[in-house]
Design a protein around this motif. Structure first.
Motif, mmCIF file in Angstrom:
data_model
loop_
_atom_site.group_PDB
_atom_site.id
_atom_site.type_symbol
_atom_site.label_atom_id
_atom_site.label_comp_id
_atom_site.label_asym_id
_atom_site.label_seq_id
_atom_site.Cartn_x
_atom_site.Cartn_y
_atom_site.Cartn_z
ATOM 1 N N ASN A 1 41.347 36.457 42.339
ATOM 2 C CA ASN A 1 40.976 37.634 42.778
ATOM 3 C C ASN A 1 41.661 38.563 42.515
ATOM 4 O O ASN A 1 41.217 39.809 42.415
ATOM 5 C CB ASN A 1 40.359 37.357 44.271
ATOM 6 C CG ASN A 1 39.723 38.539 44.819
ATOM 7 O OD1 ASN A 1 38.468 38.919 44.424
ATOM 8 N ND2 ASN A 1 40.366 39.493 45.718
ATOM 9 N N THR A 2 42.985 38.676 42.997
ATOM 10 C CA THR A 2 43.899 39.723 42.542
ATOM 11 C C THR A 2 43.862 40.131 41.218
ATOM 12 O O THR A 2 43.841 41.329 40.797
ATOM 13 C CB THR A 2 45.335 39.421 43.191
ATOM 14 O OG1 THR A 2 45.359 39.073 44.419
ATOM 15 C CG2 THR A 2 46.301 40.508 42.842
ATOM 16 N N VAL B 1 40.388 41.680 40.489
ATOM 17 C CA VAL B 1 40.245 43.275 40.885
ATOM 18 C C VAL B 1 41.043 44.185 40.104
ATOM 19 O O VAL B 1 40.719 45.300 39.987
ATOM 20 C CB VAL B 1 40.890 43.248 42.324
ATOM 21 C CG1 VAL B 1 40.820 44.721 42.963
ATOM 22 C CG2 VAL B 1 39.585 42.571 43.424
ATOM 23 N N ARG B 2 42.372 43.736 39.948
ATOM 24 C CA ARG B 2 43.323 44.590 39.029
ATOM 25 C C ARG B 2 42.421 44.911 37.628
ATOM 26 O O ARG B 2 42.609 46.100 36.942
ATOM 27 C CB ARG B 2 44.366 44.003 38.657
ATOM 28 C CG ARG B 2 45.673 44.698 38.048
ATOM 29 C CD ARG B 2 46.806 44.054 37.974
ATOM 30 N NE ARG B 2 46.868 42.769 37.310
ATOM 31 C CZ ARG B 2 47.212 41.556 37.810
ATOM 32 N NH1 ARG B 2 47.341 41.467 39.192
ATOM 33 N NH2 ARG B 2 46.875 40.398 36.939
ATOM 34 N N SER C 1 39.763 47.385 38.154
ATOM 35 C CA SER C 1 40.236 48.546 38.313
ATOM 36 C C SER C 1 40.822 49.485 37.010
ATOM 37 O O SER C 1 40.781 50.748 37.155
ATOM 38 C CB SER C 1 41.435 48.645 39.503
ATOM 39 O OG SER C 1 41.022 48.027 40.678
ATOM 40 N N GLY D 1 36.818 48.367 40.533
ATOM 41 C CA GLY D 1 37.775 47.444 41.238
ATOM 42 C C GLY D 1 37.233 47.213 42.725
ATOM 43 O O GLY D 1 37.331 46.119 43.457
ATOM 44 N N ARG D 2 36.865 48.369 43.444
ATOM 45 C CA ARG D 2 36.430 48.228 44.835
ATOM 46 C C ARG D 2 35.230 47.299 44.957
ATOM 47 O O ARG D 2 35.057 46.631 45.874
ATOM 48 C CB ARG D 2 35.917 49.720 45.278
ATOM 49 C CG ARG D 2 37.101 50.769 45.486
ATOM 50 C CD ARG D 2 36.886 51.808 46.354
ATOM 51 N NE ARG D 2 35.930 52.619 45.720
ATOM 52 C CZ ARG D 2 36.013 53.530 45.002
ATOM 53 N NH1 ARG D 2 37.353 53.681 44.579
ATOM 54 N NH2 ARG D 2 35.335 54.541 44.415
ATOM 55 N N ARG E 1 34.565 44.477 43.112
ATOM 56 C CA ARG E 1 35.111 43.307 42.912
ATOM 57 C C ARG E 1 35.747 42.724 44.202
ATOM 58 O O ARG E 1 35.552 41.681 45.023
ATOM 59 C CB ARG E 1 36.165 43.110 41.737
ATOM 60 C CG ARG E 1 35.400 43.116 40.610
ATOM 61 C CD ARG E 1 34.473 42.059 40.358
ATOM 62 N NE ARG E 1 34.131 42.046 38.933
ATOM 63 C CZ ARG E 1 32.943 41.189 38.439
ATOM 64 N NH1 ARG E 1 32.417 40.344 39.523
ATOM 65 N NH2 ARG E 1 32.389 41.294 37.223
ATOM 66 N N GLN E 2 36.504 43.850 45.018
ATOM 67 C CA GLN E 2 37.186 43.518 46.222
ATOM 68 C C GLN E 2 36.247 43.153 47.520
ATOM 69 O O GLN E 2 36.217 42.300 48.440
ATOM 70 C CB GLN E 2 38.106 44.597 46.636
ATOM 71 C CG GLN E 2 38.887 44.153 47.941
ATOM 72 C CD GLN E 2 39.818 42.907 47.589
ATOM 73 O OE1 GLN E 2 40.323 42.827 46.834
ATOM 74 N NE2 GLN E 2 39.674 41.902 48.613
ATOM 75 N N GLN F 1 35.151 39.532 47.346
ATOM 76 C CA GLN F 1 35.974 38.698 48.038
ATOM 77 C C GLN F 1 35.881 38.914 49.668
ATOM 78 O O GLN F 1 35.994 38.097 50.352
ATOM 79 C CB GLN F 1 37.342 39.255 47.667
ATOM 80 C CG GLN F 1 38.446 38.229 48.151
ATOM 81 C CD GLN F 1 38.548 36.725 48.020
ATOM 82 O OE1 GLN F 1 37.604 36.468 46.970
ATOM 83 N NE2 GLN F 1 39.355 35.984 48.490
#
Length: 253
Positions: free
Chosen positions: A196-197, A200-201, A204, A211-212, A214-215, A218
């Motif tokens: 997930n990190t 998101v990266r 972004s 990016g937001r 995708r977060q 999660q």
């Protein structure tokens, strides 16, 4: 009298030469002639089967020229490697290095064989020796660096194996305690967090909004996981596996 003196001189000369004549008659050759031609011809022809068959007598004969034995051993090691007989290939490299321990390329080649066997300790040692013998050996330097990083990654993975992405010592939620108590769930949680990190990266880089978004996905997964845990029919492992599979599909280029 002349006849007697003549015989006497002849006898003296014979007695003087006798030890040398006897020695010459009993001298044996100090070394035998070794026919290296068949082995060298097989090497020149790059014929693996003939190399294996014809070089054995040369490699194993300590009366043969050292240079020929080294060349034969290296060639047969390569032939065995191509046949997938890694242990035999290592054995021939051993012979070559006993005969000439200054061969950086052979240390590197043997290191690669050890690496194929997942024997990282011996492989790293051989790569290191090759670099010490020849600091300009590009292949050995690359092998040493890549294997060092591989060992470092393995060590890092072992350090977090069976541990989730969060600190179990401070876990308060029932779902988190359940994950901490189950190594398979703990590994799943860590993988989900890692992928997930990355997702998101990557998102972004396109835009902060992406990016937001995708977060938020999660965060919603975590809320759902906590809210549904303990309910009848809820399968925590299945839910976490589905989340990981989704993230992996998104992360693929």
């Amino acid at each position: 009298m002349r006849f007697s003196l003549s015989i006497g001189r002849s006898l003296v000369m014979w007695l003087a030469l006798a030890p040398h004549l006897a020695s010459a008659a009993t001298v044996e050759p100090t070394s035998e002639q070794i026919d290296s031609a068949p082995c060298m011809a097989a090497i020149a022809a790059a014929n693996d089967e003939k190399i294996i068959a014809s070089c054995a007598g040369l490699i194993d004969n300590d009366k043969a020229k050292k240079a020929d034995r080294v060349k034969a051993a290296i060639a047969r090691a390569s032939a065995y490697e191509r046949k997938g007989e890694i242990d035999r290939a290592i054995g021939d490299d051993d012979v070559a290095l006993r005969l000439d321990p200054t061969l950086a390329d052979v240390f590197n080649a043997r290191g690669e064989l050890y690496r194929k066997k997942s024997d990282r300790v011996h492989a790293l040692s051989d790569f290191g020796t090759a670099v010490r013998l020849n600091p300009n050996n590009a292949a050995a330097k690359a092998n040493y660096k890549s294997l060092s990083l591989e060992i470092e990654r393995i060590g890092a993975m072992m350090a977090v194996n069976n541990k989730p992405s969060f600190n179990c010592a401070t876990a308060r939620r029932p779902v988190e305690k359940a994950i901490c108590a189950n190594p398979e769930l703990a590994n799943l949680d860590r993988e989900i967090n890692a992928v997930n990190t990355r997702v998101v990266r990557e998102a972004s880089r396109e835009s902060a909004r992406a990016g937001r978004a995708r977060q938020r996905e999660q965060d919603e997964f975590l809320r759902q996981r906590e809210g549904e845990f303990g309910q009848p029919g809820f399968d925590l492992q299945k839910m976490m596996r589905q989340r990981l599979d989704h993230l992996l599909a998104v992360a693929r280029p």
